[in-house]
Design a protein around this motif. Structure first.
Motif, short mmCIF file in Angstrom:
data_model
loop_
_atom_site.label_atom_id
_atom_site.label_comp_id
_atom_site.label_asym_id
_atom_site.label_seq_id
_atom_site.Cartn_x
_atom_site.Cartn_y
_atom_site.Cartn_z
N TRP A 38 0.96 -1.25 -0.15
CA TRP A 38 0.01 -0.02 0.07
C TRP A 38 0.89 1.26 0.12
N ASN A 39 0.18 2.29 -0.77
CA ASN A 39 1.22 3.49 -0.90
C ASN A 39 0.18 4.67 -0.33
N GLY A 40 -0.79 4.20 0.28
CA GLY A 40 -1.65 4.97 1.09
C GLY A 40 -2.53 5.76 0.04
N LEU A 41 -2.49 5.79 -1.26
CA LEU A 41 -3.59 6.41 -2.16
C LEU A 41 -4.18 5.48 -2.95
N LYS A 43 -6.70 2.53 -3.93
CA LYS A 43 -7.95 1.98 -3.24
C LYS A 43 -7.54 0.51 -2.82
N ALA A 292 7.50 6.63 4.75
CA ALA A 292 6.09 6.63 4.64
C ALA A 292 5.72 8.10 3.97
N PHE A 293 6.44 9.22 4.34
CA PHE A 293 6.02 10.53 4.05
C PHE A 293 6.54 11.24 2.82
N HIS A 297 6.44 6.79 -1.05
CA HIS A 297 5.35 6.70 -0.06
C HIS A 297 5.12 5.12 0.11
N LEU A 299 4.14 2.84 2.58
CA LEU A 299 3.84 2.76 3.85
C LEU A 299 3.89 1.36 4.35
N ALA A 302 7.36 1.05 5.59
CA ALA A 302 7.71 2.00 6.41
C ALA A 302 7.04 1.15 7.94
#
Lengths: 335, 275, 460
Positions: A38-41, A43, A292-293, A297, A299, A302
């Motif tokens: 997952w990269n946070g963006l 879905k 992560a940030f 990215h 996640l 991280a």
């Protein structure tokens, strides 16, 4: 019995709710996350379950080319080709920092505590002054330190230069050449000096452990010490045989708490980093944050770093607890 | 009479250590009184030639510092009450009540310190967004009301353990409930621990930076820790104004510390006792 | 009977003791519950989801905050059917990026946001297509909207105009007049300030002239130029006619004689002639404060440097010049800030969000941005209102005409680190690497070969 039980629940409820909601669930979430890409963006449906791939690529268990060549892990590590070199750099920086800074802080606070437990007029004032940094340590203070440690116009180096000038005549008479061309450290602007610099900053906030040690020193029974003096024991023997055993519980505690905080050091490295250090202050917590940030990215990656961090801390702390019966003296005995 | 040199040496050592401790503060004070160019002068000066007192008034007017301070006070005040209240309750249960799983609970308190806070940033943001708490003070305050930090619980537990068990027993014989023992017997004696936790969690809230950054976006609601950051811009850092504001921001912490210094010494002293 | 009476008495006593507590609970629980979960209700069913509240996020200094506070107030004044809420992130832009990412994560991005180009490039897919706004005439204005072409290009991603430029900053050279005076006094040989059409060799000569050890202690007290990160050195590379990657950004093109000449300049400045400070010599002095204190005589910076300098004693003591000319001309780098609208907004909301974007690009607001002197407005018809000394304004305006965007690479950080590592070798006495060798080593570094097509495109 039941009302007591109910009250017990009431006593522990706030903490318990906090633990579950704010720590346990996020931790389990991050464990699951560390097994995904997952990269946070994207879905959830597009996120891939990657199993232990994050851990493997962190630790270098899976560097495609090397695996194909069938090179065993040990020699890969020896050849300096682990999976993520920056991760290993962060890991070694963090462990080096913790393993040096924590015992150093312990020694320093023990020494200062010994000084402060001498009953002298004004001791209270000094105690307060020594403790103050513990309260001031924050973002602003870190910025101040970066100025103090400035190679050019920082006070620390200016003081070093003054000392050099003072001892110049002596050095000249002994070695021939003076101190004029002695270099001053460039502290945060060098890959090697940045580590002592940050340890210096870290040890500066030792006030809390000084207070804890003072209290422990006061708990040492005076009659024992007096008796030892009468028996002709020297200062070292009195320290080793009487004071030290009484101090061991405090040493254990300060070690554990100090280690946990040191392994999680973030602000010091995040705020004092610069490119001249060439990753000399890259710590696990900073690398985690960076992964992560900032792009790309990762996640999951991280989170994997976070878990390895927990594990490493536990490995440094647990042996001290496990063997505590061997060296920690318990006067009261535990309940 | 051989004691005199020894005492002098002790004093010298103490002065050296205190000077070391105060070094950053001294730098901050002198820099806050210099013009910006002088902060970066080489060789550095340890003194100020003509103190620029207007730096302080500039610092207070260039940004709404008073507003930031008031916000910080509010956040810290509510958070501190929660931290003291809930961590002392948990500490009381762990030190004074006997129940199955007490050791496990205590181990959990210690283990929760191991978790790196950076790992929790994303999940917590998800949670607080779900609760609709973004742009409110709740993400900053409510966690303090839910246990108030592992170290504080530990400190309370350690302190409570030093209070003689007989007090509880006597109260229990009189038919007092655990709640009454906690509120009327134990807490009144535990002032040093209370004040220590109060101070530590006040400092924590006062300096907290990342959470306000993520959760607040209305300048009128910013705490001072965010305000300090506003002296750094793309173009340059107003080091002298930053230091002036930092000193103003440090004052509340310093005042609280001076007032309750003796209690803090006693409160912190207990954490090293055998557990 | 007796025990019953007693237990009754007891419960009366208990009840009377508990009454204050009960009242407290009866009032407290709802109040606290409302305080805690009122926002939760709002978040999912209430106010924040109503279409007439628009969230507008930006970053910057307190001055920027005040500027946009006024801009938003104006908008709210004339648009009674909408309410714009200003969201501001303090401090450096990295914090702002972190926050926006968090909000994207929970699918709760601000409706309208100002973003830096770097953030836009990473997240363009999150934002609405705004191309309609550029072709339509702006409400209340008869003429079509003409925005800076490079700025427009910057906020295009995969052919879609997912953002619009608001303001841009071309890099120029700042000169510290105080440093010139100091050298003149020290040596008795004043040289005039360089002319606006200066060449690289004039630049290099000036840098060496300004580099001095005034007190003779073998430590340089004043440096000619602050050699910036390579990304700030790009104008010099481009002006030498070299490029880092080709126009598709998929081939590495930092090879050939132009590149060698650019790197020779770098090495001479940093190593051979020592006209630029080492990291530790200006530690903590970022180029702004190093320039302010006269530690360096020249530096590369954008227009945002002006307001800072104007508040200090440097106010009338600095000069702005364009990037010096070389074989490739005088080409500088520009960074753009833009405005974006979150994707997938409901129809009504999107209309309002776009109305706010139009407001931000209106002549009135663009004029105000120009008057801060921090950045040039994106609207061409307000560019001459940019606040600066007349000489400086001409240079800023002409610089932005010839400016290029910095390259957009997917793995920017890793590449950035690699280039820095090779530059370090170029400027270290120990390694003694020649510019040609450095360029060759860089082009064959595994980070570069992994991220770019194998065969570099050779220029004719």
């Amino acid at each position: 019995m039941t009302p007591v039980r109910r009250q017990l629940c009431a006593f522990l409820a706030p903490w318990g709710v906090g633990l579950v909601i704010l720590t346990a669930i996020p931790m389990i979430g991050s464990l699951l996350l560390s097994l995904t890409s997952w990269n946070g963006l994207t879905k959830a449906s597009q996120t891939q379950w990657v199993g232990t791939a994050n851990y493997r690529s962190l630790l270098g268990l899976e560097s495609a080319a090397l695996v194909a060549q069938d090179v065993p892990l040990s020699s890969r590590l020896l050849r300096g080709q682990p999976g993520d070199t920056r991760f290993y750099k962060a890991l070694s920086n963090t462990i080096l920092f913790s393993v040096v800074a924590v015992p150093l802080g312990l020694l320093a606070s023990l020494a200062v505590a010994a000084l402060l437990s001498v009953p002298l007029p004004g001791a209270r004032l000094f105690r307060a002054l020594v403790y103050l940094p513990h309260l001031l340590g924050g973002v602003a203070t870190l910025l101040i330190w970066s100025w103090l440690l400035n190679p050019q116009f920082g006070w620390i180096n200016e003081m070093i230069r003054c000392v050099f000038q003072l001892i110049d005549p002596f050095v000249k008479s002994f070695c021939g050449s003076g101190t004029a061309d002695w270099p001053v450290p460039s502290w945060l602007y060098s890959p090697t000096w940045c580590k002592p610099a940050i340890m210096l900053v870290h040890v500066w906030t030792f006030g809390a452990s000084v207070l804890i040690f003072i209290a422990a020193i006061r708990r040492i029974p005076r009659p024992l010490l007096d008796a030892a003096t009468i028996d002709g024991a020297g200062p070292w023997q009195r320290f080793k045989n009487i004071a030290w055993p009484h101090l061991t519980p405090v040493v254990l505690f300060t070690y554990i708490v100090g280690m946990i905080f040191a392994m999680q050091t973030f602000n010091e490295s995040y705020l004092l980093q610069n490119r001249a250090q060439q990753d000399g202050l890259l710590f696990l917590a900073t690398y985690l944050y960076e992964s992560a940030f900032s792009a790309p990215h990762r996640l999951g990656y991280a989170s994997a770093i976070g878990w390895i961090m927990c594990l490493a801390t536990a490995l440094l702390v647990l042996p001290a607890i496990a063997f505590s019966r061997k060296w920690v003296f318990e006067s009261g005995g535990r309940r | 009479m051989t004691r005199t040199p020894k005492i002098i040496c002790t004093y010298l050592a103490l002065i050296a250590v205190s000077a070391w401790a105060l070094l950053p503060l001294a730098w901050a004070v002198t820099s806050s009184l210099k013009p910006l160019e002088d902060v970066y002068r080489f060789p550095p000066t340890f003194t100020v030639d003509s103190p620029q007192w207007q730096n302080y008034s500039d610092a207070m007017t260039k940004l709404p510092v008073a507003r930031f301070l008031a916000n910080s006070l509010l956040i810290s005040f509510v958070g501190v009450i929660g931290a003291v209240f809930t961590s002392s309750m948990a500490g009381f249960a762990l030190a004074r009540l006997s129940f199955r799983g007490r050791r496990l609970c205590f181990a959990l308190v210690i283990a929760s310190m191991l978790v790196p806070s950076q790992v929790l940033v994303v999940p917590r943001f998800l949670l607080f967004d779900l609760l609709g708490w973004i742009d409110t003070y709740k993400p900053l305050i409510v966690p303090a009301w839910l246990g108030g930090g592992a170290f504080n619980i530990f400190l309370f537990r350690q302190f409570f353990k030093t209070i003689p068990q007989q007090l509880d027993d006597a109260a229990r014989l009189d038919g007092a409930s655990p709640w009454r023992i906690y509120s009327q017997v134990i807490m009144p004696i535990a002032r040093p621990a209370t004040i220590t936790v109060l101070l530590l969690s006040f400092v924590f809230h006062w300096q907290e930076f990342l959470d306000p950054l993520l959760y607040l976006s209305d300048l009128e609601a910013f705490p001072i820790s965010l305000g300090l950051r506003m002296y750094q811009s793309m173009a340059g850092t107003w080091a002298n104004l930053l230091m002036a504001t930092s000193i103003v921001a440090l004052l509340p912490v310093a005042i609280i510390f001076v007032v309750c210094e003796r209690q803090v010494m006693r409160g912190l002293g207990v954490v090293g006792k055998p557990w | 009977m007796g025990t019953g009476q007693q237990s009754f008495d007891n419960s009366i006593r208990l009840a009377s003791r508990l009454r204050p507590l009960a009242i407290l609970v009866a009032i407290g629980v709802p109040v606290v519950g409302f305080w805690l979960f009122g926002d939760t209700y709002d978040r999912h069913f209430g106010q924040r989801r109503t279409p007439n509240v628009i969230r507008f996020a930006h970053f910057g200094t307190y001055q920027d905050y005040l500027l946009f506070k006024n801009v938003v107030a104006d908008f709210n004044e004339t648009n009674r059917d909408v309410r714009v809420v200003q969201e501001y992130v303090a401090g450096l832009s990295g914090h702002y990026r972190t926050k926006l990412r968090q909000e994207a994560l929970v699918d709760n991005l601000p409706d309208v946001a100002l973003v830096q180009l770097a953030f836009f490039r990473e997240h363009a897919e999150l934002f609405e297509d705004l191309s309609r706004l550029t072709t339509e005439t702006l409400a209340g204005e008869g003429e079509p909207l003409t925005l800076d072409p490079v700025g427009l290009e910057a906020f295009k991603r995969n052919g879609v105009q997912s953002g619009l430029p608001i303001s841009g900053g071309p890099l120029v050279i700042y000169l510290n007049k105080k440093c010139f005076r100091r050298v003149a006094e020290h040596t008795g040989e004043p040289i005039g300030l360089p002319p606006p059409d200066w060449t690289v060799s004039e630049f290099q000569k000036t840098a060496e002239y300004l580099t001095r050890d005034f007190d003779g202690d073998n430590n340089l007290d004043q440096f000619g130029f602050y050699l910036p990160r390579w990304i700030y050195f790009l104008p010099f590379i481009w002006s030498h006619g070299a490029t880092i990657t080709d126009s598709t950004t998929s081939h590495w093109s930092f090879v050939g004689n132009e590149a060698i000449r650019a790197m020779t300049l770098y090495q001479e400045l940093a190593l051979t002639r020592r006209a630029t400070p080492r990291d530790y010599e200006v530690a903590q002095l970022f180029q702004d404060t190093a320039f302010l204190t006269g530690k360096i005589g020249m530096c590369v910076n954008g227009p945002w440097f002006q307001p800072f300098l104007n508040e200090t004693s440097m106010r009338d003591d600095y000069l702005v010049l364009p990037v010096p000319r070389s074989s490739g001309g005088s080409i500088t780098r520009v960074t753009w800030d833009g405005v974006v609208v979150a994707r997938n907004l409901a129809q009504a909301r999107r209309e309002l969000a776009q109305r706010l974007v139009r407001h931000l690009l209106s002549r009135n607001v663009q004029l105000r941005i120009a008057q801060t002197g921090k950045a040039l407005p994106a609207r061409r018809d307000t560019i001459l209102d940019f606040a600066a000394a007349p000489q400086a304004r001409t240079i800023f305006v002409s610089s932005i005409e010839t400016a290029r965007l910095d390259p957009s690479w997917k793995n920017f950080r890793a590449i950035d680190r690699t280039i820095n590592a090779h530059l370090r070798k170029l400027t270290s006495e120990k390694d003694n690497v020649s510019p040609a060798a450095m360029i060759k080593a860089l082009a064959s570094d595994h980070v570069i070969t992994e991220n770019f097509a194998e065969k570099p495109v050779l220029k004719p």
